[in-house]
Scaffold this active site. Sequence first.
Site, short mmCIF file in Angstrom:
data_model
loop_
_atom_site.label_atom_id
_atom_site.label_comp_id
_atom_site.label_asym_id
_atom_site.label_seq_id
_atom_site.Cartn_x
_atom_site.Cartn_y
_atom_site.Cartn_z
CB SER A 73 -63.27 39.45 0.30
OG SER A 73 -63.28 39.97 1.61
CB ALA A 74 -66.94 37.93 4.18
CE LYS A 83 -52.98 45.18 -1.93
NZ LYS A 83 -54.20 44.99 -1.13
CD GLU A 105 -58.31 46.34 7.85
OE1 GLU A 105 -58.15 45.16 8.26
OE2 GLU A 105 -58.33 46.65 6.65
N1 PSU Z 1 -55.88 44.30 1.65
C1 PSU Z 1 -54.77 44.96 2.06
N2 PSU Z 1 -54.37 44.85 3.34
C2 PSU Z 1 -55.06 44.09 4.25
C3 PSU Z 1 -56.24 43.41 3.81
C4 PSU Z 1 -56.61 43.54 2.51
O1 PSU Z 1 -54.15 45.64 1.27
O2 PSU Z 1 -54.66 44.02 5.42
C5 PSU Z 1 -57.04 42.62 4.81
C6 PSU Z 1 -58.27 43.43 5.26
O3 PSU Z 1 -58.49 43.20 6.63
C7 PSU Z 1 -59.38 42.80 4.44
C8 PSU Z 1 -58.93 41.37 4.42
O4 PSU Z 1 -60.65 42.96 5.01
O5 PSU Z 1 -57.53 41.44 4.22
C9 PSU Z 1 -59.60 40.58 3.33
O6 PSU Z 1 -59.32 39.23 3.53
P1 PSU Z 1 -60.18 38.13 2.76
O7 PSU Z 1 -59.82 38.32 1.31
O8 PSU Z 1 -59.73 36.82 3.33
O9 PSU Z 1 -61.63 38.43 3.03
MN MN Z 2 -61.38 34.69 0.66
#
Ligand code: PSU
Ligand code: MN
Length: 303
Positions: free
Chosen positions: A140-141, A159, A25
């Site tokens: 999260s999606a 985490k 990613e």
């Molecule tokens: N957790 C990490 N490092 C990251 C992310 C999550 O330790 O970089 C990033 C990943 O790209 C994950 C996103 O898909 O954050 C999730 O964001 P959200 O909670 O807004 O869906």
């Molecule tokens: Mn979110």
Amino acid sequence: MKNLLSISKEVQHALDHNLPVVALESTIISHGMPYPQNVEMAKTVEQIIRDNGAVPATIAIMDGQFKIGLEEADLERLASEKPVAKVSRRDLAEVFAKGILGATTVATTMIGAHLAGIKVFVTGGIGGVHRGVEETMDISADLDELGQTPVTVVCAGAKAILDLPRTLEYLETKGVPVVGYQTDYLPAFYTRTSEYKLNSRADKPEEIAAMMDYSEALGLKGGILVTNPIPAEHEIPHEKIDAIIDAAVKEADEKGIRGKDSTPFLLAKIVELTDGASLNTNIQLVYNNAKLGAKIAKAYQER
Ligand code: PSU
Ligand code: MN
């Protein structure tokens, strides 16, 4: 409508010849780590995947296409250019339509990987159910994507900025297998283990490859989440990290940080509060996941 994918020669060659490919990613680069450690990590993780017999395919959105397999200059842009959009499923069509430079989250990397025919994807940590979900409904999606897109995602667990038991419950509801790699308990990213017992364990990459095969044969639509504990020498013990995570979550709350800004804010705050120690841990666990992901991709292709 123009082609949605721009696949590098190396990745296309590997796909054409059924060689193992591992997706990576880009939000972890643009929003997950500071510059220049982020670009250093992005290059090294690709090298580790190569050293372990697979072809890396870092994914981002550029000029209205999924770019699959990035050049060094692309990595540098994602790591240092501002602003880069953090693109989850909700944002995808708009970012394509406007031709914005976009970094893919776990959810959208899965979408791009699946469109390209890539089965294995390596990251650090996934998004999940946030603490305080009763108030915010922040889920999260990434989790719904795991429920509907057939890609195997290798991570170091989740985490404690997240609500771990609720994240596991949600994944269960969506029918996502959460596999502990050589462990019976959910790894907690910075730490090797948590108190949350998993239902599924694999001790060899071949076991995961077999699950992937059967999931496909059975017509199950979703992915598989592989959780791989950080090596002991790099972990930050619970006694140390938990209070820091609590402080970061509290500050986010007080500052009213919400939605897509929440995860990047918390990650940066934890780096600050650990004087950079959490960044090194984060990088090391990605490297460890890259080794395992390459082995799973190889085992899958060899079946
Ligand atoms: N957790 C990490 N490092 C990251 C992310 C999550 O330790 O970089 C990033 C990943 O790209 C994950 C996103 O898909 O954050 C999730 O964001 P959200 O909670 O807004 O869906
Ligand atoms: Mn979110």
